[in-house]
Design a protein around this motif. Structure first.
Motif, short mmCIF file in Angstrom:
data_model
loop_
_atom_site.label_atom_id
_atom_site.label_comp_id
_atom_site.label_asym_id
_atom_site.label_seq_id
_atom_site.Cartn_x
_atom_site.Cartn_y
_atom_site.Cartn_z
N GLN A 1 0.83 -1.20 0.00
CA GLN A 1 0.00 0.00 0.00
C GLN A 1 0.86 1.26 0.00
O GLN A 1 0.59 2.21 -0.75
CB GLN A 1 -0.90 -0.01 1.23
CG GLN A 1 -1.71 1.27 1.41
CD GLN A 1 -2.62 1.18 2.61
OE1 GLN A 1 -3.49 0.34 2.70
NE2 GLN A 1 -2.42 2.08 3.57
N SER A 2 1.91 1.28 0.83
CA SER A 2 2.78 2.46 0.89
C SER A 2 3.47 2.71 -0.44
O SER A 2 3.58 3.85 -0.90
CB SER A 2 3.81 2.28 2.00
OG SER A 2 3.19 2.16 3.25
N ALA A 3 3.95 1.63 -1.07
CA ALA A 3 4.63 1.78 -2.36
C ALA A 3 3.68 2.32 -3.42
O ALA A 3 4.05 3.18 -4.24
CB ALA A 3 5.22 0.44 -2.79
N ALA A 4 2.44 1.83 -3.40
CA ALA A 4 1.46 2.30 -4.39
C ALA A 4 1.14 3.77 -4.19
O ALA A 4 1.07 4.55 -5.16
CB ALA A 4 0.20 1.44 -4.31
N LEU A 5 0.95 4.17 -2.94
CA LEU A 5 0.62 5.57 -2.67
C LEU A 5 1.79 6.49 -3.02
O LEU A 5 1.57 7.59 -3.54
CB LEU A 5 0.24 5.74 -1.20
CG LEU A 5 -1.09 5.12 -0.78
CD1 LEU A 5 -1.32 5.31 0.71
CD2 LEU A 5 -2.24 5.72 -1.56
N ASN A 6 3.00 6.06 -2.75
CA ASN A 6 4.17 6.87 -3.10
C ASN A 6 4.29 7.07 -4.60
O ASN A 6 4.75 8.12 -5.07
CB ASN A 6 5.44 6.22 -2.55
CG ASN A 6 5.54 6.32 -1.04
OD1 ASN A 6 4.94 7.20 -0.44
ND2 ASN A 6 6.28 5.41 -0.43
N SER A 7 3.89 6.07 -5.36
CA SER A 7 3.96 6.20 -6.81
C SER A 7 2.81 7.03 -7.37
O SER A 7 2.94 7.67 -8.41
CB SER A 7 3.95 4.81 -7.45
OG SER A 7 2.72 4.14 -7.18
N LEU A 8 1.67 7.03 -6.67
CA LEU A 8 0.50 7.77 -7.16
C LEU A 8 0.53 9.25 -6.76
O LEU A 8 -0.07 10.08 -7.43
CB LEU A 8 -0.78 7.14 -6.62
CG LEU A 8 -1.15 5.76 -7.17
CD1 LEU A 8 -2.34 5.19 -6.41
CD2 LEU A 8 -1.47 5.84 -8.65
N LYS A 9 1.19 9.57 -5.67
CA LYS A 9 1.12 10.92 -5.13
C LYS A 9 1.63 12.00 -6.10
O LYS A 9 0.99 13.05 -6.25
CB LYS A 9 1.88 11.01 -3.81
CG LYS A 9 1.61 12.28 -3.01
CD LYS A 9 2.26 12.22 -1.66
CE LYS A 9 1.90 13.47 -0.84
NZ LYS A 9 2.18 14.71 -1.54
N PRO A 10 2.79 11.82 -6.77
CA PRO A 10 3.21 12.86 -7.71
C PRO A 10 2.19 13.13 -8.80
O PRO A 10 1.95 14.29 -9.17
CB PRO A 10 4.52 12.30 -8.29
CG PRO A 10 5.02 11.36 -7.24
CD PRO A 10 3.81 10.74 -6.64
N ALA A 11 1.57 12.07 -9.31
CA ALA A 11 0.55 12.25 -10.35
C ALA A 11 -0.67 12.98 -9.79
O ALA A 11 -1.25 13.85 -10.45
CB ALA A 11 0.15 10.90 -10.93
N ALA A 12 -1.06 12.63 -8.56
CA ALA A 12 -2.21 13.29 -7.95
C ALA A 12 -1.92 14.77 -7.72
O ALA A 12 -2.79 15.63 -7.96
CB ALA A 12 -2.56 12.60 -6.63
N ASP A 13 -0.71 15.09 -7.25
CA ASP A 13 -0.35 16.50 -7.04
C ASP A 13 -0.38 17.28 -8.35
O ASP A 13 -0.82 18.44 -8.39
CB ASP A 13 1.04 16.58 -6.42
CG ASP A 13 1.06 16.12 -4.97
OD1 ASP A 13 -0.01 16.11 -4.34
OD2 ASP A 13 2.15 15.77 -4.47
N LYS A 14 0.07 16.65 -9.41
CA LYS A 14 0.06 17.32 -10.72
C LYS A 14 -1.37 17.59 -11.19
O LYS A 14 -1.68 18.64 -11.76
CB LYS A 14 0.80 16.45 -11.74
CG LYS A 14 0.96 17.11 -13.10
CD LYS A 14 1.78 16.24 -14.04
CE LYS A 14 3.21 16.09 -13.54
NZ LYS A 14 4.04 15.36 -14.54
N ILE A 15 -2.27 16.64 -10.92
CA ILE A 15 -3.67 16.83 -11.30
C ILE A 15 -4.29 17.98 -10.51
O ILE A 15 -5.02 18.83 -11.06
CB ILE A 15 -4.46 15.53 -11.08
CG1 ILE A 15 -4.01 14.47 -12.08
CG2 ILE A 15 -5.96 15.77 -11.21
CD1 ILE A 15 -4.63 13.11 -11.85
N ILE A 16 -4.03 18.01 -9.20
CA ILE A 16 -4.59 19.08 -8.37
C ILE A 16 -4.10 20.45 -8.85
O ILE A 16 -4.88 21.40 -8.99
CB ILE A 16 -4.20 18.86 -6.90
CG1 ILE A 16 -4.88 17.61 -6.34
CG2 ILE A 16 -4.56 20.07 -6.05
CD1 ILE A 16 -6.38 17.69 -6.30
#
Length: 326
Positions: A266-281
């Motif tokens: 779960q931690s690895a998945a969230l770490n990989s998703l966070k940069p993309a989510a920040d870019k979307i925001i």
């Protein structure tokens, strides 16, 4: 039940029931403050103490300086102790000379406590000359022996339980009419309205939204026209709230259709998703051009990549989350 370690203490969070909506953000902030109260402060490379003990040491030092007629140092230490006790503080916010002073004070206190306890022993075996009578007074009693000092046993770690209660919710106060003069882009208001957060229904929402759009550089330039209560620390708090709320939202979306097998997965998945989510925001908010930057910061942001506008976006999200936004 989730456990968090805080030095030699453990804190557990017990959920009484599943809330109908995500946990209100002010509850997360209250829990974070409770965790910070039991965090430890590194006084030196070999010693760390709880913040409560640190505040007590500051107060004792302030009393010493007051008795020595060093009123300035005493007042500063009393003020710092009150600030740490009420608001908490980061390790880097404490001056190094204060840490050195506390370190010396604690070492002196520890040395005084470890002084050996003396006990009386029998009469001396040294022979007394004939015809000589020995008269002992209270000050001339035989030498006392050193008692064996055994180390005090360390008590078992204490356990505290923080119960997250969703039954009440404090509200932000009214910052004042002065906030109505802060520029606000109506495009941002319309954008938030489309997502279910109408700022126009409550004057307080509009005022806090205006405040959250300001970057710290804008505050420095407009300081003469702003309230004394609005400062960089307050904006930083809004930004931290916004970042944590986004992390919760990302976790909620991730777990909606996934069941990770391990915590590491779960931690690895969230770490990989966070940069993309920040870019979307940022891609959603920055085109609205609602951020208020100082003249110098605005020029820098136009010339090169800068995090200033992204910081303001997190401030805006933090205010929305604190005022009924989900």
């Amino acid at each position: 039940m989730t456990a968090f370690s805080g030095g030699n203490r453990w804190v557990g969070v017990v959920a009484l029931a599943e809330p109908p909506v995500p946990t209100p953000l002010h509850k997360m902030a209250a829990f974070r403050r409770a965790i910070k109260r039991i965090e430890r402060i590194s006084i030196s490379s070999r010693m760390a103490i709880s913040k409560r003990r640190f505040c007590r040491a500051l107060q004792q030092l302030a009393e010493r300086y007051a008795l020595a007629n060093n009123i300035g140092r005493a007042a500063y230490y009393f003020s710092l102790a009150n600030t740490v006790n009420r608001q908490g503080t980061e390790q880097g916010d404490i001056p190094s000379w204060v840490l050195r002073d506390v370190d010396g004070f604690l070492n002196d206190s520890r040395a005084n406590k470890s002084r050996p306890v003396l006990r009386a022993r029998g009469k001396s075996a040294i022979p007394t000359p004939a015809g000589h009578h020995t008269h002992t007074t209270n000050r001339e009693r035989p030498e006392r022996s050193r008692a064996i000092v055994t180390p005090r046993q360390v008590p078992p770690p204490a356990r505290d339980v923080l119960i997250v209660d969703n039954s009440d919710r404090p509200r932000l106060g009214d910052p004042g009419h002065w906030a109505d003069a802060i520029p606000l882009n109506e495009t941002l208001v319309d954008f938030l309205d489309r997502f279910g957060w109408d700022a126009r229904i409550d004057p307080l929402r509009l005022r806090w939204l205006r405040i959250s759009c300001m970057h710290v550089s804008y505050i420095y330039e407009q300081e003469h026209s702003l309230s004394i209560g609005i400062n960089a620390r307050l904006l930083k708090a809004f930004e931290e709230v916004g970042k944590r709320w986004l992390n919760v939202a990302l976790l909620d979306c991730y777990l909606a259709d996934r069941q990770p097998q391990t915590r590491g997965e779960q931690s690895a998945a969230l770490n990989s998703l966070k940069p993309a989510a920040d870019k979307i925001i940022d891609g959603l908010f920055l085109p609205l051009k609602a951020t208020l930057l100082g003249k110098g910061e605005s020029a820098i942001s136009e010339a090169q990549s800068s995090r200033s506008k992204s910081m303001v976006v997190r401030q805006i999200i933090g205010i929305i989350a604190l005022m009924d936004g989900v």
